[in-house]
Design an enzyme around this catalytic site. Structure first.
Site, PDB file in Angstrom:
ATOM      1  N   THR A 181      41.045  38.675  36.213  1.00 15.64           N
ATOM      2  CA  THR A 181      40.747  39.990  35.653  1.00 15.64           C
ATOM      3  C   THR A 181      41.511  40.225  34.357  1.00 15.64           C
ATOM      4  O   THR A 181      40.984  40.785  33.391  1.00 15.64           O
ATOM      5  CB  THR A 181      41.114  41.097  36.663  1.00 15.64           C
ATOM      6  OG1 THR A 181      40.464  40.816  37.899  1.00 15.64           O
ATOM      7  CG2 THR A 181      40.694  42.458  36.166  1.00 15.64           C
TER       8      THR A 181
ATOM      9  N   TYR B  91      32.183  46.815  43.755  1.00 17.69           N
ATOM     10  CA  TYR B  91      31.096  47.764  43.530  1.00 17.69           C
ATOM     11  C   TYR B  91      30.134  47.877  44.711  1.00 17.69           C
ATOM     12  O   TYR B  91      29.778  48.968  45.118  1.00 17.69           O
ATOM     13  CB  TYR B  91      30.305  47.437  42.239  1.00 17.69           C
ATOM     14  CG  TYR B  91      29.379  48.560  41.834  1.00 17.69           C
ATOM     15  CD1 TYR B  91      29.879  49.695  41.195  1.00 17.69           C
ATOM     16  CD2 TYR B  91      28.019  48.509  42.103  1.00 17.69           C
ATOM     17  CE1 TYR B  91      29.047  50.744  40.848  1.00 17.69           C
ATOM     18  CE2 TYR B  91      27.175  49.560  41.760  1.00 17.69           C
ATOM     19  CZ  TYR B  91      27.703  50.674  41.127  1.00 17.69           C
ATOM     20  OH  TYR B  91      26.869  51.717  40.801  1.00 17.69           O
TER      21      TYR B  91
ATOM     22  N   TYR C 170      41.293  37.044  46.928  1.00 17.66           N
ATOM     23  CA  TYR C 170      41.933  38.045  46.073  1.00 17.66           C
ATOM     24  C   TYR C 170      41.517  39.430  46.546  1.00 17.66           C
ATOM     25  O   TYR C 170      40.341  39.799  46.464  1.00 17.66           O
ATOM     26  CB  TYR C 170      41.523  37.809  44.617  1.00 17.66           C
ATOM     27  CG  TYR C 170      42.128  38.731  43.588  1.00 17.66           C
ATOM     28  CD1 TYR C 170      43.230  39.533  43.865  1.00 17.66           C
ATOM     29  CD2 TYR C 170      41.603  38.775  42.301  1.00 17.66           C
ATOM     30  CE1 TYR C 170      43.784  40.358  42.897  1.00 17.66           C
ATOM     31  CE2 TYR C 170      42.147  39.598  41.321  1.00 17.66           C
ATOM     32  CZ  TYR C 170      43.230  40.395  41.627  1.00 17.66           C
ATOM     33  OH  TYR C 170      43.761  41.212  40.667  1.00 17.66           O
TER      34      TYR C 170
ATOM     35  N   ARG D 228      40.431  47.879  42.186  1.00 20.37           N
ATOM     36  CA  ARG D 228      39.336  47.452  41.309  1.00 20.37           C
ATOM     37  C   ARG D 228      38.015  47.252  42.057  1.00 20.37           C
ATOM     38  O   ARG D 228      36.952  47.386  41.465  1.00 20.37           O
ATOM     39  CB  ARG D 228      39.711  46.147  40.588  1.00 20.37           C
ATOM     40  CG  ARG D 228      40.798  46.322  39.535  1.00 20.37           C
ATOM     41  CD  ARG D 228      41.003  45.036  38.747  1.00 20.37           C
ATOM     42  NE  ARG D 228      42.018  45.180  37.729  1.00 20.37           N
ATOM     43  CZ  ARG D 228      41.803  45.609  36.485  1.00 20.37           C
ATOM     44  NH1 ARG D 228      40.590  45.962  36.111  1.00 20.37           N
ATOM     45  NH2 ARG D 228      42.794  45.687  35.617  1.00 20.37           N
TER      46      ARG D 228
ATOM     47  N   LYS E  60      45.829  36.330  47.282  1.00 22.83           N
ATOM     48  CA  LYS E  60      46.535  37.167  46.326  1.00 22.83           C
ATOM     49  C   LYS E  60      46.340  38.600  46.808  1.00 22.83           C
ATOM     50  O   LYS E  60      45.243  39.158  46.717  1.00 22.83           O
ATOM     51  CB  LYS E  60      45.982  36.988  44.913  1.00 22.83           C
ATOM     52  CG  LYS E  60      46.670  37.875  43.874  1.00 22.83           C
ATOM     53  CD  LYS E  60      46.018  37.732  42.502  1.00 22.83           C
ATOM     54  CE  LYS E  60      46.672  38.690  41.506  1.00 22.83           C
ATOM     55  NZ  LYS E  60      46.000  38.647  40.178  1.00 22.83           N
TER      56      LYS E  60
ATOM     57  N   ILE F 231      51.134  35.991  41.713  1.00 22.12           N
ATOM     58  CA  ILE F 231      50.307  35.768  40.522  1.00 22.12           C
ATOM     59  C   ILE F 231      50.497  37.016  39.682  1.00 22.12           C
ATOM     60  O   ILE F 231      50.054  38.103  40.048  1.00 22.12           O
ATOM     61  CB  ILE F 231      48.836  35.515  40.868  1.00 22.12           C
ATOM     62  CG1 ILE F 231      48.706  34.198  41.633  1.00 22.12           C
ATOM     63  CG2 ILE F 231      47.993  35.474  39.589  1.00 22.12           C
ATOM     64  CD1 ILE F 231      47.301  33.904  42.147  1.00 22.12           C
TER      65      ILE F 231
END
Length: 293
Positions: free
Chosen positions: A46, A109, A135, A140, A164, A206
């Site tokens: 990202t 989304y 992840y 987000r 992550k 990360i």
């Protein structure tokens, strides 16, 4: 997968002032990470503004990082999305020979159920020729991949080797650490709680702040892994204000401002992102100038 222990960084994609990918700056940034103790590099996450890169630009970024790295550090490639079949197609057609693992974000989304998230990653696990880092970043994606779903995937697919975890929830992270299989790595995706996660049993991070201050942040993580708690927290508190500042007006606008002040790249971002305010830029400059790099 000992390659995933320690500090990885989510590389930015530097742009020239007119907006083109700046391969010279990207090479400088890669070398800056390697020379200052980072353990592995994450490409096209990202933070790389990958949502605004064309297919040709993504390939340019990949090849630039591979060439700059020269095999010195393990590489992780971001391969994810909310269209499962498209992700599977990329995994089956892209040359992944230069990469140790992929980093694949939970579908955004669409807001799938936990069963939908499981089925998405099941399809990815069955298609991927290399190990997978899940992840989870609810801020987000608008959905939280719950520990039960993560553990189910980790137990059923041997090539799902890590997560992550960027929910920003230390309790959720501890639930993962409590119930995970022995081989599975829990990696922080939240710079501010990286050290508590490491001390609770996590494998590292990360990081975004880590690429601006790679020596200090990677030293902190190694100290934490070695249970040198007081020394590790001393570095954490040195960097805490910078962590807050780089996310204050969005990522990667904040870290790109740091790179500009370090003389590594321009601070250009692509719309809909915009540069940080002049006030924040000045505060970041003051921090960079005062910090013992």
């Amino acid at each position: 997968m000992r390659a995933l222990i320690g500090t990885g960084v989510a590389l930015v994609t530097p742009f020239q002032k007119e907006g083109a990918v700046d391969t010279e700056a990207l090479t400088r940034i890669v070398n800056f990470q390697i020379e200052n103790g980072i353990e592995y590099l994450v490409v096209l996450g990202t933070t790389a503004e990958s949502a605004t890169l064309t297919a040709e630009e993504k390939e340019l970024v990949i090849q630039t990082v591979i060439q700059a790295n020269q095999g010195r550090l393990p590489l992780v490639l971001g391969v994810g999305g909310n269209h499962t079949a498209q992700v599977v197609h990329e995994l089956k057609t892209r040359d992944l020979s230069a990469f140790t693992a992929i980093l694949s974000v939970s579908p955004y989304y669409n807001k799938p159920t936990q069963e939908g998230i499981y089925q998405h990653f099941k399809a990815i696990a069955e298609a991927s020729p290399i190990p997978i880092i899940l992840y989870n970043v609810p801020g987000r994606t608008s959905s939280n991949m719950l520990p039960a779903t993560v553990i189910r995937l980790a137990q059923e697919f041997s090539n799902i080797v890590a997560i992550k975890e960027a929910a920003g929830d230390i309790v959720q992270a501890m639930q993962l650490l409590q119930h995970k299989p022995a081989h599975f790595h829990v990696i922080s995706g939240d710079d501010m709680i990286t050290l508590p996660m490491v001390l609770a049993g996590g494998s590292g991070v990360i990081s975004v702040i880590g690429e601006g201050f790679p020596k200090a942040f990677s030293d902190m993580v190694r100290l934490g892994l070695n249970r040198k708690v007081d020394e590790a927290y001393a570095i954490h508190y040195q960097l805490a204000d910078a962590i807050n500042m780089i996310f204050e007006q969005g990522n990667p606008a904040g870290i790109k401002e740091v790179f500009m002040h370090l003389g590594l790249s321009e601070n250009t971002v692509r719309l809909p992102l915009v540069n940080v305010s002049s006030d924040l830029s000045q505060r970041l400059k003051q921090f960079v100038d005062a910090f013992p790099l």
